[in-house]
Every structure is written in C-alpha cells, then in structure tokens.
Scaffold this active site. Structure first.
Site, PDB file in Angstrom:
ATOM      1  CB  CYS A  38     -17.832   9.273 -37.287  1.00  0.00           C
ATOM      2  SG  CYS A  38     -17.909  10.993 -36.691  1.00  0.00           S
ATOM      3  CG  HIS A  75     -18.642   7.707 -32.885  1.00  0.00           C
ATOM      4  ND1 HIS A  75     -17.438   7.363 -33.454  1.00  0.00           N
ATOM      5  CD2 HIS A  75     -18.735   9.054 -32.998  1.00  0.00           C
ATOM      6  CE1 HIS A  75     -16.819   8.446 -33.880  1.00  0.00           C
ATOM      7  NE2 HIS A  75     -17.595   9.490 -33.624  1.00  0.00           N
ATOM      8  CD  GLU A  99     -17.176   3.900 -32.356  1.00  0.00           C
ATOM      9  OE1 GLU A  99     -16.514   4.934 -32.508  1.00  0.00           O
ATOM     10  OE2 GLU A  99     -18.105   3.568 -33.134  1.00  0.00           O
TER      11      GLU A  99
END
Length: 235
Positions: free
Chosen positions: A100, A209, A211
């Site tokens: 990011c 992102h 994750e």
C-alpha cells in the site's frame, strides 16, 4: 575416467528439511500491521514485527507496510532508520516487499493536499491523487498483470482489495541492461490507471493489500516467499 560433478537441485521452500523463510515486518508506527503478520505466518513464514536493524538486515525478506498519509509513512520509516535498512538490503540483493503506502513511498515524492514530500527514491516519479469521480478507491478490483510475473502466476484473473486515494499514475524507470526490465502491473479506477504492483529485482511492492485479499492475496504472499533465497546451513 574423468569425474563428473554431482548435480543437485537447489533447495525449495516448503520441502522437507528446508526452514521456513524468516521475514521481518518493519515496525515504523504504521496503523494495524498485525493482519500483515498473520497473513505471512499463514503463508508459511516465521515472522517478527520489529524495527531492529540487525534483525531486518539478517532476515530472508523484509516487508514494509504502510497506511494513511505518504508524508507520515515516509517520516516513520526514516525515524527508525528504515530508509537505510532498505538501501542496504537492496544493495545486497536482499528481497523487500512494500504494501500500500509502502509501495508509494518507494517513489521520489508524493503530493497530498498541495504539499509535496520526499519519498525513498527507489523509483523515479510522483504519487498524486487519483483522478476519478469517486475517491478513495475502496474495494475489490482486477489488475492488468505484467507478462512474466512471478507474484501473480496462477492468479492473473483474480481480484484484490484496494483502499487508497493516491497512486503512482505513471512509470518512468528505464530498463538498465543487463538487468531484467521491471514488471509493472496496472489497475484502473474511474478511468484513471495507476501502478498496482511492481516486480523490480529484489524490490517488489503492491498498492493493494494482499493480507486483505482472501485466497488470491495469500497465494501472492506465498509466491513472494518462494522467491526468497534459501541459505543452506554450513556443513
């Protein structure tokens, strides 16, 4: 008869006897990074969240997360010596992954609310506000994967989770022979194209992102872990 040297295959991540890759997530005060730690652990890494320079330099891989403002993220990284850590790792060919704003600060500069601040200068260019009818760009989106990408192998058609108002809307780094040309993956929001990911030798980064991107993000993190060098134990 001439002896023929024995040919052995290089060790492979995940194979029996090959240790889990050691990854440091750089702790520079950026938001909630626990989800990054958990995602890397789920992908098979042994993870440590720290700003300790020795640990960050010794790790197989370094992850540089970032949320919020460009200027604050760059300042936080510098405050813990992260800029020097990143420089030293890349000079030695040691992998770094930005996430990011961790991608954005790799560029020369970022301009937010009329104020321009210096990035880490790993790539030329400026991060600016997305020119789209709706900002921020928040939610799932597809990407235009660069041919030959290792990070996106097998997940070229998947969607990834973005949350950002700013982006690198151009790419100007010229290939430098004999080094392989950087692989740049793009995305589009509201008619505005921006850099979604970069694979540039030891330095990789994603604007989205991983994750928070479900199975596709987990696969991408595993692919990155698979690129980390395996250091064989001394005999």
């Amino acid at each position: 008869m001439t002896d023929v040297p024995e040919v052995t295959s290089p060790p492979v991540r995940g194979a029996a006897g090959v240790p889990a890759p050691r990854v440091v997530v750089l702790d520079h005060g950026s938001g909630n990074v626990r989800s990054v730690v958990r995602a890397l652990e789920a992908a098979g890494a042994a993870v440590r969240l720290t700003a300790d320079a020795s640990a960050a330099l010794a790790a197989d891989g370094l992850v540089v997360p970032g949320v919020g403002a460009f200027e604050a993220t760059a300042a936080g990284i510098r405050a813990v010596g992260g800029d020097r850590i990143i420089e030293r790792r890349l000079a030695g060919g040691l992998p770094v992954l930005g996430i990011c704003v961790g991608l954005q600060v790799m560029f020369d500069s970022g301009t937010e609310h009329g104020r321009t601040s210096a990035g880490l200068g790993q790539w030329p260019g400026e991060v600016t506000c997305l020119q789209a009818p709706v900002v921020p760009h928040m939610g799932w989106n597809t990407v235009e994967v660069a041919p030959g990408s290792r990070l996106f192998a097998g997940i070229e058609q998947e969607r990834f989770y973005f949350v950002h108002s700013y982006g690198a809307r151009s790419w100007s780094l010229e290939p430098l022979a004999p080094l392989p040309a950087p692989l740049v993956t793009w995305a589009e929001h509201g008619g505005d194209r921006f850099v979604a990911a970069v694979e540039n030798g030891a330095l990789c980064a994603t604007q989205f992102h991983p994750e928070k991107s479900g199975a596709a993000g987990a696969r991408l993190l595993r692919s990155w872990l698979d690129t980390l060098p395996v250091v064989a134990d001394a005999a």
